[in-house]
Design an enzyme around this catalytic site. Structure first.
Site, PDB file in Angstrom:
ATOM      1  N   GLY A 144       0.831  -1.194   0.000  1.00  0.00           N
ATOM      2  CA  GLY A 144       0.000   0.000   0.000  1.00  0.00           C
ATOM      3  C   GLY A 144       0.866   1.244   0.000  1.00  0.00           C
ATOM      4  O   GLY A 144       0.488   2.295   0.509  1.00  0.00           O
ATOM      5  N   GLY A 184       1.518   3.745  21.239  1.00  0.00           N
ATOM      6  CA  GLY A 184       2.880   4.207  21.012  1.00  0.00           C
ATOM      7  C   GLY A 184       3.121   5.626  21.475  1.00  0.00           C
ATOM      8  O   GLY A 184       4.253   6.117  21.412  1.00  0.00           O
ATOM      9  N   HIS A 199      -8.750   3.276  20.617  1.00  0.00           N
ATOM     10  CA  HIS A 199      -7.794   4.156  21.284  1.00  0.00           C
ATOM     11  C   HIS A 199      -8.122   4.394  22.756  1.00  0.00           C
ATOM     12  O   HIS A 199      -7.294   4.172  23.645  1.00  0.00           O
ATOM     13  CB  HIS A 199      -7.745   5.509  20.576  1.00  0.00           C
ATOM     14  CG  HIS A 199      -7.352   5.446  19.141  1.00  0.00           C
ATOM     15  ND1 HIS A 199      -6.549   4.462  18.631  1.00  0.00           N
ATOM     16  CD2 HIS A 199      -7.642   6.261  18.096  1.00  0.00           C
ATOM     17  CE1 HIS A 199      -6.365   4.668  17.334  1.00  0.00           C
ATOM     18  NE2 HIS A 199      -7.021   5.753  16.999  1.00  0.00           N
ATOM     19  N   ARG A 220      -8.135  12.464  32.984  1.00  0.00           N
ATOM     20  CA  ARG A 220      -8.371  13.309  34.164  1.00  0.00           C
ATOM     21  C   ARG A 220      -8.918  12.430  35.288  1.00  0.00           C
ATOM     22  O   ARG A 220     -10.020  11.885  35.186  1.00  0.00           O
ATOM     23  CB  ARG A 220      -9.350  14.439  33.838  1.00  0.00           C
ATOM     24  CG  ARG A 220      -9.605  15.404  35.002  1.00  0.00           C
ATOM     25  CD  ARG A 220     -10.473  16.574  34.547  1.00  0.00           C
ATOM     26  NE  ARG A 220      -9.786  17.360  33.533  1.00  0.00           N
ATOM     27  CZ  ARG A 220      -9.025  18.433  33.789  1.00  0.00           C
ATOM     28  NH1 ARG A 220      -8.873  18.853  35.038  1.00  0.00           N
ATOM     29  NH2 ARG A 220      -8.450  19.090  32.808  1.00  0.00           N
ATOM     30  N   ARG A 244      -1.804  14.670  30.230  1.00  0.00           N
ATOM     31  CA  ARG A 244      -2.129  15.274  28.942  1.00  0.00           C
ATOM     32  C   ARG A 244      -1.359  14.531  27.854  1.00  0.00           C
ATOM     33  O   ARG A 244      -0.126  14.623  27.767  1.00  0.00           O
ATOM     34  CB  ARG A 244      -1.775  16.757  28.947  1.00  0.00           C
ATOM     35  CG  ARG A 244      -2.328  17.527  27.757  1.00  0.00           C
ATOM     36  CD  ARG A 244      -1.998  19.002  27.883  1.00  0.00           C
ATOM     37  NE  ARG A 244      -2.514  19.763  26.775  1.00  0.00           N
ATOM     38  CZ  ARG A 244      -3.650  20.450  26.781  1.00  0.00           C
ATOM     39  NH1 ARG A 244      -4.404  20.447  27.877  1.00  0.00           N
ATOM     40  NH2 ARG A 244      -4.039  21.136  25.729  1.00  0.00           N
ATOM     41  N   TYR A 265       0.157  16.844  35.422  1.00  0.00           N
ATOM     42  CA  TYR A 265       0.080  17.825  36.501  1.00  0.00           C
ATOM     43  C   TYR A 265      -0.954  17.391  37.528  1.00  0.00           C
ATOM     44  O   TYR A 265      -1.950  16.744  37.210  1.00  0.00           O
ATOM     45  CB  TYR A 265      -0.191  19.239  35.980  1.00  0.00           C
ATOM     46  CG  TYR A 265      -1.485  19.464  35.240  1.00  0.00           C
ATOM     47  CD1 TYR A 265      -2.626  19.942  35.886  1.00  0.00           C
ATOM     48  CD2 TYR A 265      -1.564  19.254  33.865  1.00  0.00           C
ATOM     49  CE1 TYR A 265      -3.801  20.184  35.191  1.00  0.00           C
ATOM     50  CE2 TYR A 265      -2.732  19.491  33.169  1.00  0.00           C
ATOM     51  CZ  TYR A 265      -3.854  19.965  33.837  1.00  0.00           C
ATOM     52  OH  TYR A 265      -5.023  20.191  33.140  1.00  0.00           O
TER      53      TYR A 265
END
Length: 513
Positions: free
Chosen positions: A31, A202, A261, A365, A387, A395
């Site tokens: 591809g 990853g 995900h 969170r 994050r 944090y």
């Protein structure tokens, strides 16, 4: 034979001192003329090459139906390379010299015979001692089986070497289609030869979750329903489908990012401690966690579809000419997942994802419970935020005494923003990390077959209900907003407490207290 990285770059602090990967490898990108190969696969391979993370004795062969000259092929695959200086440009020239192209069909023998002859000629030039080959299927899943059959018949190295194959999501669109795909591939590839990429595994901050959880006693001891009120895993995009509405209409946001995900991220956040960092130990714990999740009901779900922006400058989803009339496609979803085990009983896990929202952000969170009443009557909750992107950071939102002659509290944070803390840091792209793992034979950050089954078992009933029940209509929300208006109550009902006074905004800047 193994290849050991010979030098460590100061600009790449996350290099591993000794990378055991195959010494002599031919990587075949099937591809090679497509967008995925151009935008992700080849830039990732070049990123590894320019940082000396690929073995020196390597060749990369592209295979696709498109007729291209060698020059056109190399121009295409390098179009997304980041060539910022003369040294990088020189590296790109060397990399491209190791690339070649074969054109052929996916469903006939002739092209694969030519491909194998081409690879054997390269291996002779390389003077290989073993025929080690990595096949990257940058292709639609509909042709995985057909291509695999021909690869096995004509290009598989057999006892002369080893083969590994990387396949991309989507791995089906429900449980039945996923199992059908697996049943087609299982006779062709052994499970230890298959690397199913979910590129979120990853990402640097996702790979950091296990270290953060199990390498810090103050988190490890409080990572349970005694201290944690709720967990949110959010995926936000500030743009719509942008002319791809016809494709997205049959997929929807749940299949696109939540079943894969976000569920992968959840499994790492919630799983029990593995006995080691070995791939199977980690994946065993992920599967156990997924099996403990209760069925998802429509009552624990918010579905949305973006409308025009409030100023009418941005179009509604249904304004896309590729979208069918009356489409009920879901461009925003929030799901409440309940994990029925001793650690997490009673803690809502909320997955939410959407397009055409107010910002680009992926984050985890974790909101802790209120402190005991008494000396504090109304004090904000602690939150740990990981994050994932952009601006990778960890944090901890916390309360502190305001400086001076007072006992009033102020919200502040302990902040590990990566690009502030680590000077000259280069965080590898997710595809770079995963391709390197595949070369090393490390399955830790890839999806196992039984893990895939459990994830589809969890989501398939809900997806079928949404697809088939015409009375389920997504709630409209304005393009560029935070999402459907009902989200505020949805989160509040599940224990989330917002800092309603707006006293805190990450990142904290000097003088902002």
């Amino acid at each position: 034979m193994v290849y050991t990285s010979r030098r460590r770059s100061s600009s790449l602090e996350n290099k591993i001192a000794a990378l055991d990967i195959q010494d002599e490898v031919v990587i075949v990108v099937l591809g090679a003329s497509g967008d995925l190969a151009k935008k992700k696969t080849y830039p990732a391979l070049f990123g590894l090459f320019k940082n000396d993370l690929l073995p020196p004795n390597i060749r990369i062969v592209g295979y696709a139906r498109t007729k291209m000259s060698d020059e056109d092929y190399k121009t295409r695959i390098s179009s997304y390379f980041k060539l910022n200086d003369d040294e990088t440009k020189a590296k790109a020239e060397v990399f491209l010299s190791k690339c070649s192209y074969v054109s052929g069909q996916y469903d006939t023998d002739d092209g694969y015979i030519e491909l194998n002859n081409h690879i054997r000629a390269l291996e002779a030039e390389m003077k290989v001692s073993r025929r080690d080959r990595l096949f990257y299927l940058a292709l639609p899943p509909s042709v995985f089986a057909e291509v695999s059959i021909h690869l096995r018949k004509h290009v598989y190295p057999g006892e002369e070497g080893s083969a590994r194959v990387i396949i991309e999501k989507p791995f089906g669109h429900d449980l039945e289609s996923s199992q059908k795909l697996q049943s087609q591939l299982a006779p062709i590839w052994q499970e230890n030869e298959v690397f199913r990429i979910d590129h979120y595994l990853g990402k640097e901050m996702v790979k950091n979750i296990l270290i953060l959880r199990f390498g810090n006693m103050f988190f490890s001891s409080s990572w349970n329903n005694k201290y944690i009120s709720n967990v949110q895993i959010s995926f936000k995009e500030p743009f719509g489908t942008q002319g791809r509405g016809g494709y997205f209409d049959s997929i929807g946001i749940i299949r696109d990012v939540m079943q894969n995900h976000l569920l992968q991220v959840l499994s790492l956040v919630a799983m029990e401690r593995p006995v080691s960092f070995e791939a199977e130990d980690i994946r065993d714990e992920k599967v156990k966690l997924l099996k403990a999740i209760a069925p998802i009901t429509i009552d624990d779900t918010i579905l949305g579809q973006y409308d025009k922006s409030e100023d009418n400058k941005d179009p509604a989803y249904i304004d896309d000419p590729t979208v069918p009339d009356g489409s009920r496609a879901v461009t925003f979803a929030a799901l409440h997942l309940q994990i029925n085990n001793e650690r997490w009983e009673g803690v809502p896990f909320i997955l939410r994802a959407g397009k055409a929202l107010d910002e680009a952000k992926v984050e985890i969170r974790i909101q802790f419970k209120d402190v005991a009443k008494g000396i504090f009557q109304n004090i904000p909750r602690n939150e740990l935020v990981i994050r994932v992107q952009p601006e990778e950071a960890i944090y901890l939102k916390m309360n502190s005494k305001y400086p001076g002659l007072t006992t009033r509290t102020v919200i502040t944070d302990l902040d590990l923003t990566y690009h502030s803390r680590y000077e000259n840091l280069r965080i590898p792209e997710a595809y770079e990390a995963l391709i390197l793992d595949a070369l090393k034979g490390d399955h830790s950050n890839f999806v196992r077959d039984d893990e895939l089954d459990v994830s589809w078992q969890l989501f398939t009933p809900l997806l079928h209900q949404i697809d088939e029940d015409k009375s389920i209509v997504p709630e409209k929300y304005p393009y560029g907003s935070r999402g459907p208006a009902s989200m505020t109550k949805f989160l509040r009902d599940r224990g989330f407490v917002r800092d309603h006074e707006g006293l805190y905004q990450w990142p904290v800047t000097k003088g902002s207290i």
